[in-house]
Design an enzyme around this catalytic site. Sequence first.
Site, PDB file in Angstrom:
ATOM      1  N   HIS A  79      -6.916 -18.235 -37.472  1.00 45.47           N
ATOM      2  CA  HIS A  79      -6.811 -18.290 -36.380  1.00 45.47           C
ATOM      3  C   HIS A  79      -5.194 -18.556 -35.542  1.00 45.47           C
ATOM      4  O   HIS A  79      -4.591 -18.528 -34.878  1.00 45.47           O
ATOM      5  CB  HIS A  79      -7.164 -20.103 -36.434  1.00 45.47           C
ATOM      6  CG  HIS A  79      -6.937 -21.150 -36.962  1.00 45.47           C
ATOM      7  ND1 HIS A  79      -7.334 -21.262 -37.755  1.00 45.47           N
ATOM      8  CD2 HIS A  79      -5.729 -22.259 -36.954  1.00 45.47           C
ATOM      9  CE1 HIS A  79      -6.302 -22.582 -38.651  1.00 45.47           C
ATOM     10  NE2 HIS A  79      -5.805 -22.985 -37.811  1.00 45.47           N
ATOM     11  N   CYS A 162     -30.572 -20.707 -15.073  1.00 46.75           N
ATOM     12  CA  CYS A 162     -31.112 -22.294 -14.852  1.00 46.75           C
ATOM     13  C   CYS A 162     -32.279 -22.192 -13.333  1.00 46.75           C
ATOM     14  O   CYS A 162     -33.050 -23.001 -13.214  1.00 46.75           O
ATOM     15  CB  CYS A 162     -30.881 -23.753 -14.390  1.00 46.75           C
ATOM     16  SG  CYS A 162     -28.994 -23.699 -13.252  1.00 46.75           S
ATOM     17  N   ASP A 305      -2.017   8.011  17.441  1.00 49.50           N
ATOM     18  CA  ASP A 305      -0.746   7.774  17.837  1.00 49.50           C
ATOM     19  C   ASP A 305      -1.443   8.000  19.448  1.00 49.50           C
ATOM     20  O   ASP A 305      -0.455   7.549  20.529  1.00 49.50           O
ATOM     21  CB  ASP A 305      -0.210   9.651  17.770  1.00 49.50           C
ATOM     22  CG  ASP A 305       0.594   9.658  16.724  1.00 49.50           C
ATOM     23  OD1 ASP A 305       1.183   8.977  16.136  1.00 49.50           O
ATOM     24  OD2 ASP A 305       0.096  10.958  15.911  1.00 49.50           O
ATOM     25  N   LYS A 315     -22.021   0.382  25.888  1.00 45.92           N
ATOM     26  CA  LYS A 315     -22.166   1.986  26.078  1.00 45.92           C
ATOM     27  C   LYS A 315     -21.977   3.065  26.944  1.00 45.92           C
ATOM     28  O   LYS A 315     -22.635   3.209  27.862  1.00 45.92           O
ATOM     29  CB  LYS A 315     -23.333   2.830  24.693  1.00 45.92           C
ATOM     30  CG  LYS A 315     -23.624   4.195  24.405  1.00 45.92           C
ATOM     31  CD  LYS A 315     -24.925   4.095  23.299  1.00 45.92           C
ATOM     32  CE  LYS A 315     -24.884   5.228  23.608  1.00 45.92           C
ATOM     33  NZ  LYS A 315     -25.848   5.704  22.789  1.00 45.92           N
ATOM     34  N   ASP A 334       5.130   2.501  18.952  1.00 48.71           N
ATOM     35  CA  ASP A 334       5.750   2.703  17.680  1.00 48.71           C
ATOM     36  C   ASP A 334       5.464   1.473  16.601  1.00 48.71           C
ATOM     37  O   ASP A 334       6.780   0.955  16.730  1.00 48.71           O
ATOM     38  CB  ASP A 334       7.252   3.772  17.427  1.00 48.71           C
ATOM     39  CG  ASP A 334       7.354   3.979  15.725  1.00 48.71           C
ATOM     40  OD1 ASP A 334       6.309   3.770  14.542  1.00 48.71           O
ATOM     41  OD2 ASP A 334       8.873   4.914  15.837  1.00 48.71           O
ATOM     42  N   PHE A 349       5.063   5.365   5.135  1.00 46.31           N
ATOM     43  CA  PHE A 349       4.889   6.391   4.923  1.00 46.31           C
ATOM     44  C   PHE A 349       4.490   7.780   5.827  1.00 46.31           C
ATOM     45  O   PHE A 349       4.008   7.475   6.715  1.00 46.31           O
ATOM     46  CB  PHE A 349       3.164   5.191   3.853  1.00 46.31           C
ATOM     47  CG  PHE A 349       3.272   4.696   2.793  1.00 46.31           C
ATOM     48  CD1 PHE A 349       2.739   5.795   1.404  1.00 46.31           C
ATOM     49  CD2 PHE A 349       4.107   3.950   2.731  1.00 46.31           C
ATOM     50  CE1 PHE A 349       2.605   4.991  -0.109  1.00 46.31           C
ATOM     51  CE2 PHE A 349       4.088   3.473   1.335  1.00 46.31           C
ATOM     52  CZ  PHE A 349       3.078   3.995   0.318  1.00 46.31           C
ATOM     53  N   LYS A 363      13.261  12.623   6.255  1.00 47.75           N
ATOM     54  CA  LYS A 363      14.200  11.976   5.840  1.00 47.75           C
ATOM     55  C   LYS A 363      15.183  11.050   7.163  1.00 47.75           C
ATOM     56  O   LYS A 363      15.347  10.405   7.022  1.00 47.75           O
ATOM     57  CB  LYS A 363      15.480  12.807   5.280  1.00 47.75           C
ATOM     58  CG  LYS A 363      15.490  13.194   4.012  1.00 47.75           C
ATOM     59  CD  LYS A 363      16.191  14.479   3.364  1.00 47.75           C
ATOM     60  CE  LYS A 363      16.664  14.831   1.848  1.00 47.75           C
ATOM     61  NZ  LYS A 363      17.314  15.476   1.391  1.00 47.75           N
ATOM     62  N   LYS A 369      12.597   5.535  12.612  1.00 49.31           N
ATOM     63  CA  LYS A 369      11.705   4.124  11.900  1.00 49.31           C
ATOM     64  C   LYS A 369      12.669   2.783  11.844  1.00 49.31           C
ATOM     65  O   LYS A 369      12.087   1.898  11.841  1.00 49.31           O
ATOM     66  CB  LYS A 369      11.001   4.392  10.648  1.00 49.31           C
ATOM     67  CG  LYS A 369       9.990   5.862  11.405  1.00 49.31           C
ATOM     68  CD  LYS A 369       9.090   5.288  12.527  1.00 49.31           C
ATOM     69  CE  LYS A 369       8.360   7.046  12.757  1.00 49.31           C
ATOM     70  NZ  LYS A 369       7.086   7.040  13.702  1.00 49.31           N
TER      71      LYS A 369
END
Length: 422
Positions: A79, A162, A305, A315, A334, A349, A363, A369
């Site tokens: 142990h 149980c 977008d 509907k 945006d 991303f 780039k 952004k």
Amino acid sequence: MIIPSDLLAGKRILLGVSGSIAAYKALELVRLYVKAGAEVKVVMTDAAKRFVTPLSFETLSRNEVLHSENESWASRHNHIQSAEDADLMVIAPASANTIAKLANAIADNLLLQCALAFPGVKLLAPSANTNMIKHPITQANLKMLGVANYEIVKTQTKELACQTTGDGAMAEPLELFWQSARLLLRNDYWTNRRVIVTGGGTVERLDDVRYLSNFSSGKMASALATALYLRGADVNLIATRFDDGLPSSMHTLDVEGSEEMAEYLTDSIRVAKKGLMSKPSLITDEPIHLIQKTPYLFMAAAVSDYVPAHPQQGKLKKEALGTAWSPELVQNRDLIGSVDKEGIKSVAFKAEFDESSALANAKKALSSKNVDAVCLNVLSTSQGFGSDDNAITFISEKGETVLPRSSKLAISLRVLDEAEAL
């Protein structure tokens, strides 16, 4: 979610198994640890051997199980040395009897002796009948352990052995795996840092049964949020779609359209930018204030977008729409470019199909952004959105770093390494 085979490489885990019907679940936990590259040694009580044999654990771990009949002081199979060799000790399941003994430093079996000898954080997964787990003394024992270097994993409410339904079932092996990995992989940079991750393709309603969306699966955002969780971050995942098997203790918000995502994102940024963050004290339930680190925003969501100009209730009938239908769409705002990013680090991303212009476009996004970095993903087909792996070029003002294709969780951990340098 695919767990990398080297996620826990070089980590040594001592797993204590006490006498509970949930002992069979510990076999799956060992399998998960070993599959992630960890070295696992199991210590069992005599009561645990009534439920599962040591041979079962030895087969999965490829290590000899420590129990009352084979402790040796001629080797490290005892142990003291077993505790010294471990990076983390996990006790799963922990019966009410074991919890009571741990809280009072009783060491009348090898599992308890290992726990007393192990100086680091111990992960404890209780398992007991509802009345036993809710008993005031058991609850007091758990609170005592909570301030004695134990991390307590919440029990589940479900049908118990149980044949009654109630609280007391041990947490699932995958959740125990995630919490173990978090204790082993967290670092100073990300621990207690507030981070927001957005993911999935937004769902823009045309009416109550039809919508406009895209192929984004949300898997990359789920993997990134999981990587942050493992590194110790206080992460909030806001997404329209989630991968399977996420840590249940990680905070998630399920949203649908871009407006709903923007609302929750704005609120999350406001909270993340507060000067203090707090968590409840295990002793008094009063908040403990922690020094706030610079928050991060990872914008992995594929926000539409264009959105319907006039979404309809109910509907729309095709008889009324005619043989051709041209719903009016308007350009969406945006989201990453418009949210308040002052005082936070932000990573966008970007998915591209044209390899020849992908890097240049990514780039440009740094300035257009107003973000600190861009993760570029070049796709060959739309099927890449739902894949379990990815290849990313991490782009910032400092330059570009190519992260070769690997599982999304593995590459997310690489992204975090790059993000630390922003």
